[in-house]
Write a protein that holds these residues in place. Structure first.
Motif, PDB file in Angstrom:
ATOM      1  N   GLU A  55      -5.079  -0.135   5.031  1.00 43.73           N
ATOM      2  CA  GLU A  55      -4.676  -1.314   5.782  1.00 43.73           C
ATOM      3  C   GLU A  55      -3.451  -1.926   5.124  1.00 43.73           C
ATOM      4  O   GLU A  55      -3.425  -2.109   3.904  1.00 43.73           O
ATOM      5  N   PRO A  56      -2.427  -2.228   5.895  1.00 44.47           N
ATOM      6  CA  PRO A  56      -1.223  -2.815   5.311  1.00 44.47           C
ATOM      7  C   PRO A  56      -1.490  -4.220   4.774  1.00 44.47           C
ATOM      8  O   PRO A  56      -2.391  -4.922   5.249  1.00 44.47           O
ATOM      9  N   ALA A  57      -0.709  -4.610   3.804  1.00 45.86           N
ATOM     10  CA  ALA A  57      -0.847  -5.944   3.217  1.00 45.86           C
ATOM     11  C   ALA A  57      -0.411  -7.015   4.211  1.00 45.86           C
ATOM     12  O   ALA A  57      -0.899  -8.134   4.185  1.00 45.86           O
ATOM     13  N   ALA A  58       0.511  -6.664   5.087  1.00 50.84           N
ATOM     14  CA  ALA A  58       0.997  -7.611   6.087  1.00 50.84           C
ATOM     15  C   ALA A  58       0.875  -6.964   7.459  1.00 50.84           C
ATOM     16  O   ALA A  58       0.995  -5.749   7.592  1.00 50.84           O
ATOM     17  N   GLN A  59       0.604  -7.754   8.457  1.00 50.77           N
ATOM     18  CA  GLN A  59       0.466  -7.254   9.823  1.00 50.77           C
ATOM     19  C   GLN A  59       1.704  -7.650  10.637  1.00 50.77           C
ATOM     20  O   GLN A  59       2.304  -8.688  10.408  1.00 50.77           O
ATOM     21  N   TYR A  60       2.047  -6.812  11.599  1.00 48.71           N
ATOM     22  CA  TYR A  60       3.100  -7.168  12.539  1.00 48.71           C
ATOM     23  C   TYR A  60       2.496  -8.059  13.610  1.00 48.71           C
ATOM     24  O   TYR A  60       1.337  -7.911  13.981  1.00 48.71           O
ATOM     25  N   ARG A  61       3.271  -8.971  14.097  1.00 48.77           N
ATOM     26  CA  ARG A  61       2.813  -9.862  15.160  1.00 48.77           C
ATOM     27  C   ARG A  61       3.807  -9.805  16.302  1.00 48.77           C
ATOM     28  O   ARG A  61       5.009  -9.706  16.090  1.00 48.77           O
TER      29      ARG A  61
END
Length: 97
Positions: A55-61
């Motif tokens: 799982e990436p540390a940051a998500q795209y929104r």
């Protein structure tokens, strides 16, 4: 990995060249399944280990700046397509063993 970088051997910085080198028997390639899809589907590449999902540390929104129907339709298409592509990529890697 806590290993040092190799002191010799090829250093490929292009993913396409890296995948082609692995297909040619020159080593192992680390790549997203979606980017190696052609080689995985043909059997030219096979997963080295069981599927590893990180799982990436940051998500795209997705934050549309307009409330028009076209923007909503585009946003819906992007979300649905991304979900389908991710599911296909995971199924491809899971079924390639």
């Amino acid at each position: 990995l806590a290993w040092p970088e190799p002191a010799s051997g090829p250093k490929l910085v292009d993913l396409g060249m890296t995948l082609e080198a692995a297909v040619s028997g020159q080593g192992v390639a680390l790549a997203r399944p979606s980017l190696a899809r052609h080689w995985l589907e043909s059997g030219a590449l096979v997963p080295l280990f069981a599927t590893i999902r990180i799982e990436p540390a940051a998500q795209y929104r997705l934050l549309p700046h307009a409330a028009s129907g076209a923007v909503a339709d585009g946003a819906r298409w992007l979300v649905e397509s991304s979900r389908r592509w991710a599911d296909e990529a995971l199924a491809l890697v899971s079924g390639a063993h």
